[in-house]
Design a protein around this motif. Sequence first.
Motif, PDB file in Angstrom:
ATOM      1  N   VAL A   1       3.425  56.628 -16.650  1.00  0.00           N
ATOM      2  CA  VAL A   1       3.879  57.585 -17.653  1.00  0.00           C
ATOM      3  C   VAL A   1       4.947  58.496 -17.068  1.00  0.00           C
ATOM      4  CG1 VAL A   1       3.181  59.402 -19.254  1.00  0.00           C
ATOM      5  CG2 VAL A   1       1.586  57.547 -18.732  1.00  0.00           C
ATOM      6  N   GLN A   2       6.020  58.654 -17.837  1.00  0.00           N
ATOM      7  CA  GLN A   2       7.101  59.587 -17.477  1.00  0.00           C
ATOM      8  C   GLN A   2       7.054  60.766 -18.437  1.00  0.00           C
ATOM      9  OE1 GLN A   2      10.039  59.442 -15.082  1.00  0.00           O
ATOM     10  NE2 GLN A   2       9.760  61.580 -15.727  1.00  0.00           N
ATOM     11  N   ASN A   3       6.895  61.964 -17.891  1.00  0.00           N
ATOM     12  CA  ASN A   3       6.869  63.153 -18.732  1.00  0.00           C
ATOM     13  C   ASN A   3       8.282  63.531 -19.182  1.00  0.00           C
ATOM     14  OD1 ASN A   3       5.372  65.167 -19.987  1.00  0.00           O
ATOM     15  ND2 ASN A   3       5.810  66.656 -18.391  1.00  0.00           N
ATOM     16  N   GLY A   4       8.383  64.233 -20.310  1.00  0.00           N
ATOM     17  CA  GLY A   4       9.663  64.677 -20.837  1.00  0.00           C
ATOM     18  C   GLY A   4      10.170  65.925 -20.145  1.00  0.00           C
ATOM     19  N   ASN A   5      11.044  66.646 -20.835  1.00  0.00           N
ATOM     20  CA  ASN A   5      11.737  67.787 -20.232  1.00  0.00           C
ATOM     21  C   ASN A   5      11.022  69.118 -20.434  1.00  0.00           C
ATOM     22  OD1 ASN A   5      13.871  66.145 -19.311  1.00  0.00           O
ATOM     23  ND2 ASN A   5      14.851  66.243 -21.336  1.00  0.00           N
ATOM     24  N   GLU A   6       9.776  69.055 -20.849  1.00  0.00           N
ATOM     25  CA  GLU A   6       9.005  70.282 -21.014  1.00  0.00           C
ATOM     26  C   GLU A   6       7.573  70.037 -20.565  1.00  0.00           C
ATOM     27  OE1 GLU A   6       8.158  71.073 -25.335  1.00  0.00           O
ATOM     28  OE2 GLU A   6       9.608  69.451 -25.591  1.00  0.00           O
ATOM     29  N   VAL A   7       6.801  71.092 -20.478  1.00  0.00           N
ATOM     30  CA  VAL A   7       5.394  70.970 -20.090  1.00  0.00           C
ATOM     31  C   VAL A   7       4.661  70.052 -21.066  1.00  0.00           C
ATOM     32  CG1 VAL A   7       3.211  72.237 -19.947  1.00  0.00           C
ATOM     33  CG2 VAL A   7       5.281  73.189 -18.909  1.00  0.00           C
ATOM     34  N   SER A   8       3.800  69.209 -20.514  1.00  0.00           N
ATOM     35  CA  SER A   8       3.019  68.282 -21.333  1.00  0.00           C
ATOM     36  C   SER A   8       1.531  68.583 -21.187  1.00  0.00           C
ATOM     37  CB  SER A   8       3.294  66.839 -20.901  1.00  0.00           C
ATOM     38  OG  SER A   8       2.353  65.953 -21.477  1.00  0.00           O
ATOM     39  N   VAL A   9       0.819  68.508 -22.303  1.00  0.00           N
ATOM     40  CA  VAL A   9      -0.640  68.553 -22.317  1.00  0.00           C
ATOM     41  C   VAL A   9      -1.114  67.363 -23.140  1.00  0.00           C
ATOM     42  CG1 VAL A   9      -2.708  69.829 -23.003  1.00  0.00           C
ATOM     43  CG2 VAL A   9      -0.712  71.080 -22.122  1.00  0.00           C
ATOM     44  N   SER A  10      -1.999  66.566 -22.560  1.00  0.00           N
ATOM     45  CA  SER A  10      -2.534  65.384 -23.241  1.00  0.00           C
ATOM     46  C   SER A  10      -4.048  65.384 -23.140  1.00  0.00           C
ATOM     47  CB  SER A  10      -1.992  64.088 -22.615  1.00  0.00           C
ATOM     48  OG  SER A  10      -0.593  64.083 -22.563  1.00  0.00           O
ATOM     49  N   PHE A  11      -4.693  64.861 -24.161  1.00  0.00           N
ATOM     50  CA  PHE A  11      -6.148  64.739 -24.211  1.00  0.00           C
ATOM     51  C   PHE A  11      -6.475  63.251 -24.201  1.00  0.00           C
ATOM     52  CE2 PHE A  11     -10.190  65.322 -26.926  1.00  0.00           C
ATOM     53  CZ  PHE A  11     -10.951  65.718 -25.832  1.00  0.00           C
ATOM     54  N   SER A  12      -7.196  62.825 -23.192  1.00  0.00           N
ATOM     55  CA  SER A  12      -7.558  61.414 -23.064  1.00  0.00           C
ATOM     56  C   SER A  12      -9.053  61.272 -23.291  1.00  0.00           C
ATOM     57  CB  SER A  12      -7.195  60.907 -21.667  1.00  0.00           C
ATOM     58  OG  SER A  12      -7.653  59.589 -21.468  1.00  0.00           O
ATOM     59  N   ILE A  13      -9.426  60.438 -24.258  1.00  0.00           N
ATOM     60  CA  ILE A  13     -10.837  60.195 -24.514  1.00  0.00           C
ATOM     61  C   ILE A  13     -11.128  58.725 -24.217  1.00  0.00           C
ATOM     62  CG2 ILE A  13     -11.068  62.072 -26.161  1.00  0.00           C
ATOM     63  CD1 ILE A  13     -10.866  60.175 -28.425  1.00  0.00           C
ATOM     64  N   THR A  14     -12.152  58.491 -23.413  1.00  0.00           N
ATOM     65  CA  THR A  14     -12.474  57.142 -22.978  1.00  0.00           C
ATOM     66  C   THR A  14     -13.919  56.814 -23.313  1.00  0.00           C
ATOM     67  OG1 THR A  14     -13.280  57.655 -20.740  1.00  0.00           O
ATOM     68  CG2 THR A  14     -10.884  57.510 -21.038  1.00  0.00           C
ATOM     69  N   TRP A  15     -14.184  55.518 -23.406  1.00  0.00           N
ATOM     70  CA  TRP A  15     -15.535  55.089 -23.725  1.00  0.00           C
ATOM     71  C   TRP A  15     -15.713  53.626 -23.337  1.00  0.00           C
ATOM     72  CZ3 TRP A  15     -11.502  55.102 -26.961  1.00  0.00           C
ATOM     73  CH2 TRP A  15     -11.308  54.021 -27.826  1.00  0.00           C
TER      74      TRP A  15
END
Length: 302
Positions: A212-226
């Motif tokens: 994954v390459q982040n963009g030009n600003e702060v990133s917040v992601s929520f990953s849900i796994t199961w």
Amino acid sequence: MNKLIEIAEGTVSDAMPRATFRVAHRLDGHPFFTLDRLARLAATLPADQVEFNGPVAPNQDPSLTPSNGLSPEETVRRIEEAKSWMVLKNVEADPEYKELLDACLDQVAEQTDGMMGGATMRQAFIFVTSPGNVTPFHMDPELNFLLQIRGQKRMSLFDHLDRSVASAEDMELFPGKHRNLVYREDFESRAAQQHIGPGEGLFVPIFAPHWVQNGNEVSVSFSITWHTAETRHLVKLSYVNAGLRRLGFPQADAGVHPLWDKAKVAAYDVLRPTYDGARRFVGDRQKAIALFFGRKTPAIAG
């Protein structure tokens, strides 16, 4: 009630989809994902539930991952200029985040008429990333929805059966193995590139290599796994194949010999309590790994 995750009708035709698909969600702007809330969460989590580092490359050697010299809380609060990547692990230990995780997966089951139901071993992770930073090339042995809360990301996603990208041996699991894979730039021609922003998300199939390459600003992601019964079968089979391969016995991909696969998983179910007992007896995970796999210094687990 508005759905937290929305799956377009007809998107899912299998309980364990092997191809990625896009979803919409309504978690952008949610108070659980403000930087202040995440900084306070990071400050309360045990050390083994927080992973963070300085700038890395797609082909990052896990043993050479740079530190950023900050505390977890400082990393979040200074993420704009920290040139860092961070993951808060197993945030479902917090009752508020567990409730959100369960609501998301329960709604997924409802929207797919139960086809993507039966979600067990539910876990949730929050990624906080500085502008331009990278999540190295790796694979995950779970089913996963990556939901973008803030900022932009580009994911390069690969077929888990593409042996020109990762060999069967590289994809197998064993105790102590890191999730990172070897990456080369010429892989990109084989990638499905997906761009996601706030309110957008991706389903990531089990074992699908990606970076994954982040963009030009702060990133917040929520990953849900199961997991499901089928994914647990595949994970157990992967461990057995890795063990047999290390003993010098080549192994076919999962599904080539289904009856033999079942026999190997049955053997895993018999032997796993022995490994767990050895681990308790020696009192150290690394010593138990060395006892079973002959490894003096296991790699850091992802």
